[in-house]
Design a protein around this motif. Structure first.
Motif, PDB file in Angstrom:
ATOM      1  N   TRP A 275       7.498  13.239  26.689  1.00 33.68           N
ATOM      2  CA  TRP A 275       7.837  13.593  25.304  1.00 33.68           C
ATOM      3  C   TRP A 275       8.343  15.026  25.182  1.00 33.68           C
ATOM      4  O   TRP A 275       8.563  15.514  24.076  1.00 33.68           O
ATOM      5  CB  TRP A 275       6.608  13.421  24.404  1.00 33.68           C
ATOM      6  CG  TRP A 275       6.148  12.005  24.255  1.00 33.68           C
ATOM      7  CD1 TRP A 275       5.275  11.333  25.063  1.00 33.68           C
ATOM      8  CD2 TRP A 275       6.542  11.077  23.244  1.00 33.68           C
ATOM      9  NE1 TRP A 275       5.095  10.053  24.618  1.00 33.68           N
ATOM     10  CE2 TRP A 275       5.850   9.862  23.493  1.00 33.68           C
ATOM     11  CE3 TRP A 275       7.399  11.146  22.144  1.00 33.68           C
ATOM     12  CZ2 TRP A 275       6.003   8.731  22.699  1.00 33.68           C
ATOM     13  CZ3 TRP A 275       7.543  10.025  21.334  1.00 33.68           C
ATOM     14  CH2 TRP A 275       6.854   8.836  21.614  1.00 33.68           C
ATOM     15  N   ASP A 276       8.540  15.701  26.292  1.00 33.61           N
ATOM     16  CA  ASP A 276       8.860  17.133  26.286  1.00 33.61           C
ATOM     17  C   ASP A 276      10.323  17.368  25.892  1.00 33.61           C
ATOM     18  O   ASP A 276      11.241  16.971  26.609  1.00 33.61           O
ATOM     19  CB  ASP A 276       8.590  17.714  27.678  1.00 33.61           C
ATOM     20  CG  ASP A 276       8.659  19.240  27.689  1.00 33.61           C
ATOM     21  OD1 ASP A 276       9.009  19.836  26.649  1.00 33.61           O
ATOM     22  OD2 ASP A 276       8.362  19.825  28.739  1.00 33.61           O
ATOM     23  N   LEU A 277      10.536  18.025  24.766  1.00 34.92           N
ATOM     24  CA  LEU A 277      11.892  18.302  24.282  1.00 34.92           C
ATOM     25  C   LEU A 277      12.384  19.692  24.679  1.00 34.92           C
ATOM     26  O   LEU A 277      13.475  20.095  24.272  1.00 34.92           O
ATOM     27  CB  LEU A 277      11.938  18.149  22.754  1.00 34.92           C
ATOM     28  CG  LEU A 277      11.875  16.709  22.246  1.00 34.92           C
ATOM     29  CD1 LEU A 277      11.644  16.674  20.746  1.00 34.92           C
ATOM     30  CD2 LEU A 277      13.153  15.953  22.610  1.00 34.92           C
ATOM     31  N   ARG A 278      11.618  20.392  25.481  1.00 34.62           N
ATOM     32  CA  ARG A 278      12.055  21.724  25.921  1.00 34.62           C
ATOM     33  C   ARG A 278      12.936  21.598  27.166  1.00 34.62           C
ATOM     34  O   ARG A 278      12.569  20.898  28.115  1.00 34.62           O
ATOM     35  CB  ARG A 278      10.838  22.589  26.253  1.00 34.62           C
ATOM     36  CG  ARG A 278       9.917  22.874  25.071  1.00 34.62           C
ATOM     37  CD  ARG A 278       8.626  23.496  25.552  1.00 34.62           C
ATOM     38  NE  ARG A 278       7.914  22.603  26.475  1.00 34.62           N
ATOM     39  CZ  ARG A 278       6.800  22.924  27.112  1.00 34.62           C
ATOM     40  NH1 ARG A 278       6.265  24.117  26.941  1.00 34.62           N
ATOM     41  NH2 ARG A 278       6.213  22.053  27.926  1.00 34.62           N
ATOM     42  N   PRO A 279      14.079  22.282  27.183  1.00 38.94           N
ATOM     43  CA  PRO A 279      14.907  22.284  28.401  1.00 38.94           C
ATOM     44  C   PRO A 279      14.158  22.938  29.554  1.00 38.94           C
ATOM     45  O   PRO A 279      13.483  23.952  29.377  1.00 38.94           O
ATOM     46  CB  PRO A 279      16.133  23.116  27.999  1.00 38.94           C
ATOM     47  CG  PRO A 279      16.176  23.072  26.505  1.00 38.94           C
ATOM     48  CD  PRO A 279      14.739  23.008  26.073  1.00 38.94           C
ATOM     49  N   ASP A 280      14.254  22.338  30.716  1.00 34.93           N
ATOM     50  CA  ASP A 280      13.616  22.851  31.923  1.00 34.93           C
ATOM     51  C   ASP A 280      14.675  23.580  32.745  1.00 34.93           C
ATOM     52  O   ASP A 280      15.637  22.955  33.205  1.00 34.93           O
ATOM     53  CB  ASP A 280      13.029  21.679  32.713  1.00 34.93           C
ATOM     54  CG  ASP A 280      12.320  22.119  33.984  1.00 34.93           C
ATOM     55  OD1 ASP A 280      12.826  23.031  34.664  1.00 34.93           O
ATOM     56  OD2 ASP A 280      11.279  21.534  34.307  1.00 34.93           O
ATOM     57  N   PRO A 281      14.550  24.908  32.948  1.00 33.99           N
ATOM     58  CA  PRO A 281      15.580  25.666  33.679  1.00 33.99           C
ATOM     59  C   PRO A 281      15.821  25.145  35.095  1.00 33.99           C
ATOM     60  O   PRO A 281      16.966  25.120  35.564  1.00 33.99           O
ATOM     61  CB  PRO A 281      15.026  27.096  33.698  1.00 33.99           C
ATOM     62  CG  PRO A 281      14.095  27.156  32.526  1.00 33.99           C
ATOM     63  CD  PRO A 281      13.490  25.791  32.424  1.00 33.99           C
ATOM     64  N   ALA A 282      14.747  24.718  35.777  1.00 32.82           N
ATOM     65  CA  ALA A 282      14.919  24.205  37.143  1.00 32.82           C
ATOM     66  C   ALA A 282      15.699  22.892  37.128  1.00 32.82           C
ATOM     67  O   ALA A 282      16.563  22.660  37.989  1.00 32.82           O
ATOM     68  CB  ALA A 282      13.548  24.001  37.797  1.00 32.82           C
ATOM     69  N   GLU A 283      15.413  22.028  36.168  1.00 31.61           N
ATOM     70  CA  GLU A 283      16.170  20.774  36.048  1.00 31.61           C
ATOM     71  C   GLU A 283      17.634  21.068  35.732  1.00 31.61           C
ATOM     72  O   GLU A 283      18.540  20.416  36.267  1.00 31.61           O
ATOM     73  CB  GLU A 283      15.564  19.882  34.972  1.00 31.61           C
ATOM     74  CG  GLU A 283      14.294  19.177  35.400  1.00 31.61           C
ATOM     75  CD  GLU A 283      13.808  18.169  34.363  1.00 31.61           C
ATOM     76  OE1 GLU A 283      14.286  18.218  33.208  1.00 31.61           O
ATOM     77  OE2 GLU A 283      12.956  17.338  34.717  1.00 31.61           O
ATOM     78  N   ALA A 284      17.874  22.018  34.848  1.00 29.13           N
ATOM     79  CA  ALA A 284      19.250  22.361  34.494  1.00 29.13           C
ATOM     80  C   ALA A 284      20.025  22.837  35.717  1.00 29.13           C
ATOM     81  O   ALA A 284      21.179  22.440  35.942  1.00 29.13           O
ATOM     82  CB  ALA A 284      19.254  23.445  33.406  1.00 29.13           C
ATOM     83  N   GLU A 285      19.380  23.664  36.529  1.00 31.72           N
ATOM     84  CA  GLU A 285      20.026  24.167  37.748  1.00 31.72           C
ATOM     85  C   GLU A 285      20.336  23.017  38.704  1.00 31.72           C
ATOM     86  O   GLU A 285      21.415  22.965  39.312  1.00 31.72           O
ATOM     87  CB  GLU A 285      19.102  25.190  38.415  1.00 31.72           C
ATOM     88  CG  GLU A 285      19.714  25.885  39.610  1.00 31.72           C
ATOM     89  CD  GLU A 285      18.790  26.953  40.184  1.00 31.72           C
ATOM     90  OE1 GLU A 285      18.939  27.269  41.380  1.00 31.72           O
ATOM     91  OE2 GLU A 285      17.923  27.455  39.440  1.00 31.72           O
ATOM     92  N   ALA A 286      19.400  22.074  38.828  1.00 33.29           N
ATOM     93  CA  ALA A 286      19.609  20.928  39.717  1.00 33.29           C
ATOM     94  C   ALA A 286      20.731  20.024  39.205  1.00 33.29           C
ATOM     95  O   ALA A 286      21.515  19.480  39.993  1.00 33.29           O
ATOM     96  CB  ALA A 286      18.312  20.139  39.853  1.00 33.29           C
ATOM     97  N   ILE A 287      20.811  19.854  37.891  1.00 36.53           N
ATOM     98  CA  ILE A 287      21.879  19.036  37.297  1.00 36.53           C
ATOM     99  C   ILE A 287      23.244  19.631  37.637  1.00 36.53           C
ATOM    100  O   ILE A 287      24.162  18.926  38.082  1.00 36.53           O
ATOM    101  CB  ILE A 287      21.688  18.929  35.771  1.00 36.53           C
ATOM    102  CG1 ILE A 287      20.512  18.006  35.449  1.00 36.53           C
ATOM    103  CG2 ILE A 287      22.963  18.423  35.089  1.00 36.53           C
ATOM    104  CD1 ILE A 287      20.062  18.075  34.001  1.00 36.53           C
ATOM    105  N   VAL A 288      23.392  20.930  37.413  1.00 34.46           N
ATOM    106  CA  VAL A 288      24.683  21.582  37.703  1.00 34.46           C
ATOM    107  C   VAL A 288      25.014  21.457  39.189  1.00 34.46           C
ATOM    108  O   VAL A 288      26.161  21.179  39.569  1.00 34.46           O
ATOM    109  CB  VAL A 288      24.658  23.060  37.265  1.00 34.46           C
ATOM    110  CG1 VAL A 288      25.937  23.768  37.707  1.00 34.46           C
ATOM    111  CG2 VAL A 288      24.499  23.158  35.741  1.00 34.46           C
ATOM    112  N   ALA A 289      24.016  21.619  40.046  1.00 33.51           N
ATOM    113  CA  ALA A 289      24.258  21.529  41.496  1.00 33.51           C
ATOM    114  C   ALA A 289      24.718  20.132  41.891  1.00 33.51           C
ATOM    115  O   ALA A 289      25.654  19.978  42.705  1.00 33.51           O
ATOM    116  CB  ALA A 289      22.986  21.911  42.257  1.00 33.51           C
ATOM    117  N   ARG A 290      24.091  19.083  41.329  1.00 29.45           N
ATOM    118  CA  ARG A 290      24.515  17.709  41.650  1.00 29.45           C
ATOM    119  C   ARG A 290      25.955  17.463  41.199  1.00 29.45           C
ATOM    120  O   ARG A 290      26.747  16.856  41.920  1.00 29.45           O
ATOM    121  CB  ARG A 290      23.582  16.691  40.987  1.00 29.45           C
ATOM    122  CG  ARG A 290      22.211  16.595  41.593  1.00 29.45           C
ATOM    123  CD  ARG A 290      21.496  15.308  41.203  1.00 29.45           C
ATOM    124  NE  ARG A 290      21.306  15.141  39.767  1.00 29.45           N
ATOM    125  CZ  ARG A 290      20.271  15.621  39.083  1.00 29.45           C
ATOM    126  NH1 ARG A 290      19.347  16.345  39.700  1.00 29.45           N
ATOM    127  NH2 ARG A 290      20.160  15.384  37.790  1.00 29.45           N
TER     128      ARG A 290
END
Length: 320
Positions: free
Chosen positions: A238-253
């Motif tokens: 239910w977490d609506l906060r952006p996760d910086p580590a996930e964001a970095e992984a998304i851009v890398a993929r």
């Protein structure tokens, strides 16, 4: 028509609620739509909005809803600046035409991609041109069209359906993940999705790679406001906060598909909760007092994809 203010009240202001309210209003019925959140804060506003089924069942009905929705989107794509709907070519990785269902025959030019059309490291993909939707523009378009048809839009929260049922003989439940509490549906659960919007370094085609069961997906969706990069699919979060580590992984993929994305300036982080369920709930039930309640929720990651087909079926149930 009854003597009250509305014939139908639609609860929920995302793409499912807006489309359902619009179908009813353009059929000549007096429709009120109640929405807890402004358009820009709905799950629909976060959506990548590529018309393609994802995390939605049952497949047979989904195919029929998708085909009918495609017809609407193809018409809307004739006016992309007004509607936000464009037909955009792209690649769907590791997908067989045989596994798509009959709706694939409705997609012009869907075929196996040639080797010279594949990004480095990608062995197979389908090539297709399908609707890709700028959701902020599209949601505003639907809202304006609903009002033009005589429908009303009201910011209003509910704790149950008795309140709208006291004001209209038919209520349509398009509350998405909110239905888990409103109707105590324990089979409905959130699938958290995080995306990153970056400046476009010159990408004009979409790319999607989704591994069933994985929490990580890869998609690159060029929009007028930038490139939407995804994503995640985390069940029961239910977490609506952006996760910086996930964001970095998304851009890398995504940069492995389009290396120019590695240095693209980040414009925005978005998080939304897909309303997942073993199957879409689209049915009518009686309410105490004689009103009819039509459920139209549980569309997983494909609310945009099936919105028109489901709205037409919900409207029929509402008016039986």
């Amino acid at each position: 028509m009854n003597g009250g203010k509305n014939d139908v009240i639609v609860v929920g202001g995302g793409v499912i609620g807006l489309t359902t309210a619009l179908v009813l209003a353009e059929s000549g019925h007096r429709v009120g739509m109640w929405t807890r959140d402004p358009l820009g804060r709905t799950t629909s506003a976060v959506a990548g909005a590529l018309v393609w089924p994802y995390r939605i069942e049952p497949a047979r009905q989904v195919g029929a809803w998708l085909e009918r929705s495609l017809s609407h989107y193809e018409r809307l794509a004739r006016r992309p600046d007004e509607t936000g709907v464009r037909i955009v070519p792209g690649l769907m990785k590791d997908t067989s035409p045989a596994g798509l269902g009959s709706w694939a025959a409705r997609v012009p030019g869907l075929r196996e991609a040639r080797a010279d059309e594949l990004p480095a490291g990608v062995g197979q993909a389908l090539r297709a041109a399908v609707p890709l939707i700028d959701m902020p523009v599209y949601l505003r378009y639907l809202k304006e069209r609903l009002r033009a048809a005589g429908g009303t839009v009201e910011r209003r929260s509910v704790t149950g359906f008795e309140e709208p049922a006291a004001l209209a003989p038919v209520v349509v439940d398009c509350t998405g993940i909110g239905a888990r509490v409103l109707v105590a549906d324990a089979s409905l659960y959130p699938v958290r999705g995080q995306v990153v919007v970056v400046e476009n370094p010159g990408i004009d085609e979409w790319f999607v790679a989704s591994v069933p069961g994985s929490t990580d997906t890869t998609y690159v969706l060029p929009q007028p406001y930038g490139v939407l990069l995804g994503g995640t699919a985390t069940d029961h979060s239910w977490d609506l906060r952006p996760d910086p580590a996930e964001a970095e992984a998304i851009v890398a993929r995504c940069a492995r598909i389009h290396p120019a994305l590695a240095g693209a300036r980040v414009l925005e982080h978005r998080v939304g909760l897909r309303p997942a369920r073993p199957r879409v709930r689209l049915e009518a039930v009686p309410l105490p007092g004689g009103a009819r309640l039509v459920h139209n929720y549980g569309h997983g990651g494909a609310g945009v994809t099936v919105a028109w087909g489901c709205a037409e079926d919900a409207a029929r149930l509402a008016l039986e």
